[in-house]
Each structure stands twice: as C-alpha cells, then as structure tokens.
Design a protein around this motif. Structure first.
Motif, PDB file in Angstrom:
ATOM      1  N   ALA A  19      11.486  -4.619  -3.522  1.00 37.27           N
ATOM      2  CA  ALA A  19      10.900  -5.953  -3.653  1.00 37.27           C
ATOM      3  C   ALA A  19       9.648  -6.068  -2.797  1.00 37.27           C
ATOM      4  O   ALA A  19       9.494  -5.385  -1.790  1.00 37.27           O
ATOM      5  CB  ALA A  19      11.909  -7.024  -3.243  1.00 37.27           C
ATOM      6  N   LYS A  20       8.781  -6.978  -3.220  1.00 40.35           N
ATOM      7  CA  LYS A  20       7.518  -7.215  -2.525  1.00 40.35           C
ATOM      8  C   LYS A  20       7.331  -8.703  -2.284  1.00 40.35           C
ATOM      9  O   LYS A  20       7.553  -9.516  -3.187  1.00 40.35           O
ATOM     10  CB  LYS A  20       6.356  -6.662  -3.368  1.00 40.35           C
ATOM     11  CG  LYS A  20       4.961  -7.170  -2.988  1.00 40.35           C
ATOM     12  CD  LYS A  20       4.527  -6.712  -1.605  1.00 40.35           C
ATOM     13  CE  LYS A  20       3.131  -7.253  -1.265  1.00 40.35           C
ATOM     14  NZ  LYS A  20       2.784  -7.010   0.150  1.00 40.35           N
ATOM     15  N   ASP A  21       6.926  -9.059  -1.070  1.00 44.70           N
ATOM     16  CA  ASP A  21       6.469 -10.405  -0.759  1.00 44.70           C
ATOM     17  C   ASP A  21       7.530 -11.443  -1.106  1.00 44.70           C
ATOM     18  O   ASP A  21       8.633 -11.396  -0.581  1.00 44.70           O
ATOM     19  CB  ASP A  21       5.144 -10.662  -1.476  1.00 44.70           C
ATOM     20  CG  ASP A  21       4.308 -11.736  -0.793  1.00 44.70           C
ATOM     21  OD1 ASP A  21       4.711 -12.202   0.284  1.00 44.70           O
ATOM     22  OD2 ASP A  21       3.259 -12.105  -1.327  1.00 44.70           O
ATOM     23  N   ILE A  42      14.463  -1.594  -0.404  1.00 47.17           N
ATOM     24  CA  ILE A  42      13.101  -1.278   0.031  1.00 47.17           C
ATOM     25  C   ILE A  42      12.283  -2.559  -0.044  1.00 47.17           C
ATOM     26  O   ILE A  42      12.195  -3.192  -1.094  1.00 47.17           O
ATOM     27  CB  ILE A  42      12.461  -0.192  -0.842  1.00 47.17           C
ATOM     28  CG1 ILE A  42      13.290   1.097  -0.779  1.00 47.17           C
ATOM     29  CG2 ILE A  42      11.022   0.079  -0.399  1.00 47.17           C
ATOM     30  CD1 ILE A  42      12.807   2.187  -1.727  1.00 47.17           C
ATOM     31  N   SER A  43      11.716  -2.934   1.084  1.00 45.54           N
ATOM     32  CA  SER A  43      10.884  -4.139   1.146  1.00 45.54           C
ATOM     33  C   SER A  43       9.452  -3.742   1.460  1.00 45.54           C
ATOM     34  O   SER A  43       9.197  -3.018   2.423  1.00 45.54           O
ATOM     35  CB  SER A  43      11.412  -5.089   2.227  1.00 45.54           C
ATOM     36  OG  SER A  43      10.504  -6.158   2.433  1.00 45.54           O
ATOM     37  N   LEU A  44       8.539  -4.236   0.654  1.00 46.00           N
ATOM     38  CA  LEU A  44       7.122  -3.976   0.879  1.00 46.00           C
ATOM     39  C   LEU A  44       6.509  -5.174   1.588  1.00 46.00           C
ATOM     40  O   LEU A  44       6.296  -6.226   0.990  1.00 46.00           O
ATOM     41  CB  LEU A  44       6.409  -3.722  -0.454  1.00 46.00           C
ATOM     42  CG  LEU A  44       7.037  -2.664  -1.371  1.00 46.00           C
ATOM     43  CD1 LEU A  44       6.184  -2.482  -2.621  1.00 46.00           C
ATOM     44  CD2 LEU A  44       7.224  -1.344  -0.646  1.00 46.00           C
ATOM     45  N   VAL A 168      11.442  -0.652   5.232  1.00 45.18           N
ATOM     46  CA  VAL A 168      10.367  -1.642   5.204  1.00 45.18           C
ATOM     47  C   VAL A 168       9.044  -0.899   5.339  1.00 45.18           C
ATOM     48  O   VAL A 168       8.861  -0.116   6.276  1.00 45.18           O
ATOM     49  CB  VAL A 168      10.508  -2.681   6.336  1.00 45.18           C
ATOM     50  CG1 VAL A 168       9.318  -3.631   6.338  1.00 45.18           C
ATOM     51  CG2 VAL A 168      11.802  -3.469   6.177  1.00 45.18           C
ATOM     52  N   ILE A 169       8.147  -1.127   4.397  1.00 43.80           N
ATOM     53  CA  ILE A 169       6.829  -0.497   4.423  1.00 43.80           C
ATOM     54  C   ILE A 169       5.798  -1.577   4.728  1.00 43.80           C
ATOM     55  O   ILE A 169       5.715  -2.583   4.016  1.00 43.80           O
ATOM     56  CB  ILE A 169       6.509   0.192   3.085  1.00 43.80           C
ATOM     57  CG1 ILE A 169       7.587   1.232   2.748  1.00 43.80           C
ATOM     58  CG2 ILE A 169       5.131   0.848   3.144  1.00 43.80           C
ATOM     59  CD1 ILE A 169       7.420   1.863   1.367  1.00 43.80           C
ATOM     60  N   PHE A 209      -1.662  -6.005   0.133  1.00 44.53           N
ATOM     61  CA  PHE A 209      -1.413  -5.385  -1.169  1.00 44.53           C
ATOM     62  C   PHE A 209      -1.355  -3.866  -1.027  1.00 44.53           C
ATOM     63  O   PHE A 209      -1.925  -3.130  -1.832  1.00 44.53           O
ATOM     64  CB  PHE A 209      -2.512  -5.776  -2.156  1.00 44.53           C
ATOM     65  CG  PHE A 209      -2.544  -7.245  -2.480  1.00 44.53           C
ATOM     66  CD1 PHE A 209      -1.506  -7.849  -3.167  1.00 44.53           C
ATOM     67  CD2 PHE A 209      -3.622  -8.025  -2.092  1.00 44.53           C
ATOM     68  CE1 PHE A 209      -1.539  -9.204  -3.474  1.00 44.53           C
ATOM     69  CE2 PHE A 209      -3.665  -9.377  -2.396  1.00 44.53           C
ATOM     70  CZ  PHE A 209      -2.619  -9.975  -3.088  1.00 44.53           C
ATOM     71  N   VAL A 210      -0.635  -3.406  -0.034  1.00 44.93           N
ATOM     72  CA  VAL A 210      -0.622  -1.979   0.289  1.00 44.93           C
ATOM     73  C   VAL A 210      -0.156  -1.132  -0.889  1.00 44.93           C
ATOM     74  O   VAL A 210      -0.604   0.004  -1.075  1.00 44.93           O
ATOM     75  CB  VAL A 210       0.260  -1.726   1.537  1.00 44.93           C
ATOM     76  CG1 VAL A 210       1.718  -2.080   1.275  1.00 44.93           C
ATOM     77  CG2 VAL A 210       0.123  -0.307   2.034  1.00 44.93           C
TER      78      VAL A 210
END
Length: 231
Positions: A19-21, A42-44, A168-169, A209-210
């Motif tokens: 997931a992202k944001d 996995i969290s972005l 977490v990235i 927005f990596v």
C-alpha cells in the motif's frame, strides 16, 4: 473486509499487502484484524502508528495543505479554476519537493506552484495525460474524502500492533518526514512498538512519489521482501 472475502472466494488463503500513502490505513487494518491471513505488509512512505486522529492540522499553520483539503468545499473551489491535468501537474510538483506544502494566508494550495515550474524529470507529459484521463472520469472527491476528510475516524481496536513481517520504504526527501513527530517516531525506534517484525529501507533522493521516481529500486526491495517471507 471485502479484500479478505474476495481472497477466500478465490481460494487464496494468505496474502501480501502493498500500500501507498492513503492506502496504508486499510492495509494496516487488515493486518491487525486478520493476521493469520496476511504473510506480510509493505508500506510505501508511511509507518504504522496507532489508529487515532492525527494532530498535524493543529501543529502546522492554517495554510498546511491537509488543513485546506479537510475543509469541505475549499479544495473543490481551488481545483475548479483549473483543468484536471493542471491540478495533477501542480500536485506532482508540490509533493515531489522536500518541503511541506503550506500556502500563505491569502493563497490557495494550487497557487503555490508557478505555471512555469517544470514537472519532475521522472514524470513525463505522457504520464500526466494518462493520469489526467483517469481523474477526468473519477474526479477528486474520493481522494479528498480518504484520507483528508476521514482522518478523525476511530476503529475501537484494542491491540493496534502489527505482528506480521512488515517493510516500510521511505524516500529520504519525502516531505512527510518533516511532519511533526514523524522522524522522531521512526529514529527513536518507537515505530517498532507497533510493528514488531519491521524492516525500514530508505531510498536516497526519494520523494513522496518514490515508487514512480525509482521503480527499479522499489521493485528490487519489494521482491526481496516477498521472497524472504514466502513459505
């Protein structure tokens, strides 16, 4: 949750969640409520914290973009002055910077960006056109509702700890790290009280927005995590 129900109907008993944001909230909720159905998370860009209302809007100036977008009608009036591509262009420029987007008292969020400012080098005009076409159909109401206008929701979860493996990235230049308390929450290790099996990877020069800025690097990190935790 619908995600878990759908997976069960397809005989997929255990899943990884990426997931992202603003997508991280449902991802974290699934991991907390259905830990036996989740192999890893996995969290972005966003670490897991207790499910409770944030106070950024109190700690940062009135012109903080979340303050403005929480207010019903404020973003709609701001956005109505521009076409969809211009709105997205401005958002990508703003969110790719390392500074928190904060407008002056007599300025709207869209006005922070000069019309002469170029797009980030990794975001092309073709990307903008493709995204613009999608938002022409969907509009911006749902992205405004989640998370900006639903951040006060509480879920009554007694144990908010994620016990599954989690990655977490973070982009090193993501403005989110400058939100009050965020960097301290991570660097002091407090984050590991709420995610017990946590790995954190920083991407040099990475922005908010990596995943679009450095897709190959993100794919490498994600695949390594999936391989490590696949049974």
């Amino acid at each position: 949750m619908a995600c878990i129900t759908s997976c069960g109907s397809c005989n997929v008993m255990v899943i990884f969640i990426i997931a992202k944001d603003f997508g991280v909230r449902p991802a974290f909720l699934i991991a907390v409520q259905y830990p036996m159905r989740v192999s890893g998370v996995i969290s972005l860009g966003v670490p897991h914290r207790p499910f409770k209302p944030r106070t950024y809007h109190v700690e940062l100036p009135e012109g903080f973009y979340i303050n403005r977008w929480r207010e019903p009608g404020r973003a709609e009036a701001d956005f109505s002055r521009f076409d969809t591509k211009t709105i997205l262009r401005n958002i990508y420029i703003l969110f790719s910077r390392s500074e928190i987007p904060i407008a002056n008292e007599n300025q709207e969020i869209m006005d922070i960006v000069s019309p002469f400012t170029p797009l980030p080098s990794w975001f092309t005009d073709n990307d903008l056109s493709a995204y613009g076409a999608l938002y022409e159909k969907s509009g911006f109401l749902e992205p405004l509702k989640v998370p900006y206008r639903s951040s006060e929701e509480e879920y009554g979860i007694e144990d908010p700890v994620i016990k599954n493996p989690m990655l977490v990235i973070l982009g090193e230049k993501d403005y989110f790290l400058k939100f009050p308390g965020v960097e301290n929450f991570i660097t002091t290790g407090t984050v590991k009280q709420f995610a017990l099996d946590l790995e954190i990877e920083y991407v040099a020069e990475g922005s908010h927005f990596v995943q679009e800025q450095f897709p190959d690097k993100l794919n490498q990190l994600i695949l390594a995590f999936l391989h490590k935790h696949s049974s």
